[in-house]
Enzyme design. Sequence first.
Site, mmCIF file in Angstrom:
data_model
loop_
_atom_site.group_PDB
_atom_site.id
_atom_site.type_symbol
_atom_site.label_atom_id
_atom_site.label_comp_id
_atom_site.label_asym_id
_atom_site.label_seq_id
_atom_site.Cartn_x
_atom_site.Cartn_y
_atom_site.Cartn_z
ATOM 1 N N HIS A 21 -6.395 5.093 -0.601
ATOM 2 C CA HIS A 21 -4.958 4.515 -0.017
ATOM 3 C C HIS A 21 -4.422 5.711 0.888
ATOM 4 O O HIS A 21 -3.772 5.354 1.734
ATOM 5 C CB HIS A 21 -3.702 4.375 -1.104
ATOM 6 C CG HIS A 21 -3.164 5.375 -1.786
ATOM 7 N ND1 HIS A 21 -3.757 5.861 -2.977
ATOM 8 C CD2 HIS A 21 -2.175 6.367 -1.505
ATOM 9 C CE1 HIS A 21 -2.853 6.863 -3.363
ATOM 10 N NE2 HIS A 21 -1.989 7.266 -2.436
ATOM 11 N N ASP A 51 -9.232 3.288 -6.341
ATOM 12 C CA ASP A 51 -8.776 4.155 -5.186
ATOM 13 C C ASP A 51 -9.262 5.562 -5.043
ATOM 14 O O ASP A 51 -8.543 6.515 -4.849
ATOM 15 C CB ASP A 51 -7.125 4.360 -5.862
ATOM 16 C CG ASP A 51 -6.138 4.531 -4.741
ATOM 17 O OD1 ASP A 51 -6.775 4.392 -3.535
ATOM 18 O OD2 ASP A 51 -5.388 5.048 -5.140
ATOM 19 N N SER A 53 -1.102 12.925 -3.144
ATOM 20 C CA SER A 53 -2.403 11.990 -3.484
ATOM 21 C C SER A 53 -3.522 12.370 -3.064
ATOM 22 O O SER A 53 -3.595 12.938 -1.667
ATOM 23 C CB SER A 53 -1.869 10.584 -2.907
ATOM 24 O OG SER A 53 -0.765 9.899 -3.560
#
Length: 398
Positions: free
Chosen positions: A128, A158, A235
């Site tokens: 993402h 992911d 992230s």
Amino acid sequence: MLGTLPAGDDHVEDDSSGLSGLYSVIPEGFGNLFCGMTRWGRRGFVRLKTSLFFLLVFVVLGMVYTPRVSALTGEEEINIKVYKEVSPSVVNITTTTLIRDLFSIYPRKGAGSGSIIDPSGYVLTNYHVIEGASEIMVTLIDGRKYPARFVGADSENDIAVIKINPEKRLAPVRLGDSDKLQVGQKVFAIGNPFGLNSTLTTGIISALGRPLTTEGGRVIESVIQTDAPINPGNSGGPLINTSGEMIGINTAIFTRSGGSIGIGFAIPVKTVKILIPDLIRYGRVRRAWLGIIGVPLWKELSLALRLPVEKGILVSEVDRSAPAARAGIRGGSTPVEISGTVIYVGGDIIISVDGRPVGSMEDIKRALRGKKEGQVVAVEVIRAGKRLTLKVPVRLKS
């Protein structure tokens, strides 16, 4: 006044100040050097003696009250060691994505973190973070910037791999063993929260084996929960143990404010180790598959079709070139419409795969996860009221 005498006063033995005892700290015999001094010389000696006394007091006080640098605690030494060892392997990722609306095309900026996993410049991050990006830039801890190209991704977990071309070999992060983790174990997160490069935060493992539902509705199995502060920009960065090994990829947080409230999630490094080779070689992940169209059973459907079980996968169709067909798994032959969808009944009912009970197609995927080409998996079915175990050879498919 201490240390002074009235001008012209020759009565130097006066002890009304009470200092005679204190003056005794001056070594004996020191005054003998001044024997035979004139009256003025003796007064000078008294002043010298007083000055030496106060100088000695200041020196002693300085020795006693000089602040000292405190030694680092053992915990602090570990924090510093881990940061120094791992931070050079953590990068800042910035992206540009072109957004189209009814009137124009405009760029949207994004940011995240990543980990160097190979000296030649392969970088691991979250899918993402780079999803849909038209431009990806990677910044190293020393400020060097490189354009990155997309290598491969697995949206189900992911995970993504990108590549930069540095002038010299880089220091990759060491991959640990997430199977050995325990709740309560200390962990670190290094990343770029809110664009603040190379930020270290600490916490513990709060739970293991959590399912994580992503914004896209995908479910990632067996993630690590931690209270180490993770914020936007973290992230894709590593979750690290006290040995300086990456044990997970920081992926998501539960929040009502947009910032960390102590509930963060990381994909375990075990999953990463399985995916990386395929992502680098093929650009995608190859997975074991059966090659069936199946219908999950529920109580009412089982009663309506007079099936012997209420949980399992009713095999509607089988791909003739798939592993299921080669193993002899049978599909149905009688069409039935259920909620507007036509399925075929009369085929096998799969109740377990590799010894794991199944009640959904997702259960079958989980049971086949991590299987390698050529392995044989036991699939238990019910056919005409009897239980059969069929051996299915594993084939991998993108």
